[in-house]
Design an enzyme around this catalytic site. Structure first.
Site, PDB file in Angstrom:
ATOM      1  CB  SER A 112      -1.415   0.099   1.420  1.00 27.27           C
ATOM      2  OG  SER A 112      -0.924   1.068   1.646  1.00 27.27           O
TER       3      SER A 112
ATOM      4  CE1 TYR B 182      -3.986  -1.942   5.248  1.00 25.69           C
ATOM      5  CE2 TYR B 182      -3.107  -0.352   4.529  1.00 25.69           C
ATOM      6  CZ  TYR B 182      -4.107  -1.486   4.407  1.00 25.69           C
ATOM      7  OH  TYR B 182      -3.978  -1.545   3.157  1.00 25.69           O
TER       8      TYR B 182
ATOM      9  CE  LYS C  77      -1.955  -3.746   3.567  1.00 26.66           C
ATOM     10  NZ  LYS C  77      -2.433  -4.707   2.101  1.00 26.66           N
TER      11      LYS C  77
HETATM   12  P1  NAP Z   1     -12.007  -4.851   0.958  1.00 36.69           P
HETATM   13  O1  NAP Z   1     -13.200  -4.755   0.113  1.00 36.69           O
HETATM   14  O2  NAP Z   1     -12.201  -4.712   2.053  1.00 36.69           O
HETATM   15  O3  NAP Z   1     -11.418  -6.624   0.657  1.00 36.69           O
HETATM   16  C1  NAP Z   1     -10.537  -7.391   1.331  1.00 36.69           C
HETATM   17  C2  NAP Z   1     -10.868  -8.390   1.205  1.00 36.69           C
HETATM   18  O4  NAP Z   1      -9.641  -9.286   2.608  1.00 36.69           O
HETATM   19  C3  NAP Z   1     -12.164  -9.608   1.589  1.00 36.69           C
HETATM   20  O5  NAP Z   1     -11.987 -10.086   0.716  1.00 36.69           O
HETATM   21  C4  NAP Z   1     -11.641  -9.820   3.206  1.00 36.69           C
HETATM   22  O6  NAP Z   1     -13.086 -11.406   3.159  1.00 36.69           O
HETATM   23  C5  NAP Z   1     -10.169 -10.729   2.514  1.00 36.69           C
HETATM   24  N1  NAP Z   1      -9.581 -10.581   3.733  1.00 36.69           N
HETATM   25  C6  NAP Z   1      -9.458  -9.862   4.734  1.00 36.69           C
HETATM   26  N2  NAP Z   1      -8.916 -11.239   6.404  1.00 36.69           N
HETATM   27  C7  NAP Z   1      -8.823 -12.045   5.576  1.00 36.69           C
HETATM   28  C8  NAP Z   1      -8.120 -13.092   6.220  1.00 36.69           C
HETATM   29  N3  NAP Z   1      -7.850 -13.572   7.302  1.00 36.69           N
HETATM   30  N4  NAP Z   1      -8.684 -14.274   5.097  1.00 36.69           N
HETATM   31  C9  NAP Z   1      -9.251 -14.278   4.150  1.00 36.69           C
HETATM   32  N5  NAP Z   1      -9.636 -13.311   3.682  1.00 36.69           N
HETATM   33  C10 NAP Z   1      -9.744 -12.104   4.205  1.00 36.69           C
HETATM   34  O7  NAP Z   1     -10.927  -4.362   0.155  1.00 36.69           O
HETATM   35  P2  NAP Z   1      -9.842  -4.396  -1.267  1.00 36.69           P
HETATM   36  O8  NAP Z   1      -9.840  -2.418  -0.917  1.00 36.69           O
HETATM   37  O9  NAP Z   1      -9.692  -4.398  -1.939  1.00 36.69           O
HETATM   38  O10 NAP Z   1      -8.661  -4.965  -0.544  1.00 36.69           O
HETATM   39  C11 NAP Z   1      -7.599  -5.515  -1.164  1.00 36.69           C
HETATM   40  C12 NAP Z   1      -6.397  -5.758  -0.313  1.00 36.69           C
HETATM   41  O11 NAP Z   1      -5.457  -3.829  -1.349  1.00 36.69           O
HETATM   42  C13 NAP Z   1      -5.770  -5.343   0.922  1.00 36.69           C
HETATM   43  O12 NAP Z   1      -4.426  -5.561   1.001  1.00 36.69           O
HETATM   44  C14 NAP Z   1      -5.536  -3.679   0.807  1.00 36.69           C
HETATM   45  O13 NAP Z   1      -5.079  -4.281   2.234  1.00 36.69           O
HETATM   46  C15 NAP Z   1      -5.079  -3.648   0.093  1.00 36.69           C
HETATM   47  N6  NAP Z   1      -4.949  -2.217  -0.130  1.00 36.69           N
HETATM   48  C16 NAP Z   1      -6.190  -1.361  -0.402  1.00 36.69           C
HETATM   49  C17 NAP Z   1      -5.880  -0.119  -0.749  1.00 36.69           C
HETATM   50  C18 NAP Z   1      -7.803   0.935  -0.969  1.00 36.69           C
HETATM   51  O14 NAP Z   1      -7.890   1.904  -0.825  1.00 36.69           O
HETATM   52  N7  NAP Z   1      -8.696  -0.172  -1.021  1.00 36.69           N
HETATM   53  C19 NAP Z   1      -5.096   1.088  -0.106  1.00 36.69           C
HETATM   54  C20 NAP Z   1      -4.389   0.234  -0.469  1.00 36.69           C
HETATM   55  C21 NAP Z   1      -3.990  -1.938  -0.406  1.00 36.69           C
HETATM   56  P3  NAP Z   1     -13.926 -10.829   3.654  1.00 36.69           P
HETATM   57  O15 NAP Z   1     -15.182 -10.697   2.491  1.00 36.69           O
HETATM   58  O16 NAP Z   1     -14.871 -12.346   4.288  1.00 36.69           O
HETATM   59  O17 NAP Z   1     -14.109  -9.770   5.014  1.00 36.69           O
END
Ligand code: NAP
Length: 249
Positions: free
Chosen positions: A147, A159, A163
């Site tokens: 991230s 976090y 990351k």
């Molecule tokens: P999201 O919509 O909250 O999706 C996160 C996913 O991770 C969900 O499917 C969740 O499952 C799953 N998850 C969480 N804990 C888990 C575990 N212990 N075992 C298996 N699955 C698990 O968020 P997103 O934005 O798409 O995030 C995806 C990745 O991108 C993450 O690593 C996040 O840190 C990174 N990221 C996001 C952003 C942003 O701005 N959105 C920026 C930088 C990095 P459930 O459906 O069961 O909750």
């Protein structure tokens, strides 16, 4: 003349953690649209089933596996599923992640541990299990989702450090596994429209947009495209790198 395209993605076997929603789901759709065989995985059984059914009904070759990546037995089951069905894992996308935000002085050990457990230990476990299969075929590709806030962010000491740890983990894997034909890279998204960001107050969103050169939040597919690039032969000489996908934040 040589061809330059993503055709090699067809029939590749890709495991994407946390792919029931958000960036992971978009990445699954992206790979599937190029003919890859995709393992959809999520902790939430309903979400996993729904996304898997959606892709199947669109004609995609996918399977769904419910798994909590912090549990060794779940991870073993997750990686064995594509081996049983397709005999290999070409690519692992470590996308699952959580936030438990609060200021450092208020943070509880439990909030610290949970985030480290999912992001760092979960990624470690998934890499360990997948590499056991990849190294036998002397080919493979790992993409870890870091991230922009690995550089530090108020309210996210747990976090941002997790990351940042993924960068060290990825670079070390790149060094250790390169001779086995396995590449490892990171994608570092900026501010992307998903559940993770949908509770950010409107005023903060507007302020953030002003700091982004492209003046908009990213879409899940902006990240998916970068992941696709890093897992295809189009990036065959890139390993140990971090690709920033943040619109110029
Ligand atoms: P999201 O919509 O909250 O999706 C996160 C996913 O991770 C969900 O499917 C969740 O499952 C799953 N998850 C969480 N804990 C888990 C575990 N212990 N075992 C298996 N699955 C698990 O968020 P997103 O934005 O798409 O995030 C995806 C990745 O991108 C993450 O690593 C996040 O840190 C990174 N990221 C996001 C952003 C942003 O701005 N959105 C920026 C930088 C990095 P459930 O459906 O069961 O909750």
């Amino acid at each position: 003349m040589e061809k330059y395209n993503f055709e090699d993605i067809k029939d590749r076997v890709v495991v994407i953690t946390g792919s029931g929603r958000g960036i992971g789901k978009s990445t699954a759709e992206c790979f599937a649209s190029y003919g890859a065989k995709v393992v959809i995985s999520d902790m939430d059984a309903d979400v996993c089933e729904q996304t898997t059914a959606e892709l199947k009904s669109a004609g995609c070759d996918v399977i769904g596996v419910v798994a909590n990546i912090t549990k060794e037995e779940d991870v073993a089951k997750l990686m064995k599923a594509p081996i049983d069905k397709w005999g290999k894992i070409d690519c692992l996308v470590n996308n699952a992640g959580i936030t438990k935000d609060t200021l450092f002085i208020r943070m509880k050990l439990e909030q610290w541990r949970l985030v480290q457990e999912v992001i760092v230990t979960g990624t470690y476990l998934c890499c360990k299990e997948a590499v056991n299969y990849m190294r036998k075929l002397r080919t493979g590709n790992i993409i870890n989702i870091s991230s922009f806030v690995r550089n530090g962010n108020v309210g996210q000491v747990n976090y941002s450090s997790a990351k940042a740890a993924l960068i060290g983990l990825t670079r070390t894997l790149a060094k250790e596994l390169g001779s086995m034909g396995i590449r490892a890279n990171c994608v570092a998204p900026g501010f992307i429209e998903t559940r993770m960001t949908d509770t950010v107050p409107e005023k903060m969103v507007e302020d953030l947009k002003k700091m982004i050169s492209l003046k908009r939040m990213g879409l899940p597919k902006d990240v998916a495209n970068a992941i696709l690039f890093l897992s295809s032969d189009m990036s065959s000489y890139i390993t140990g790198e971090t690709l920033e996908v943040n619109g110029g934040l």
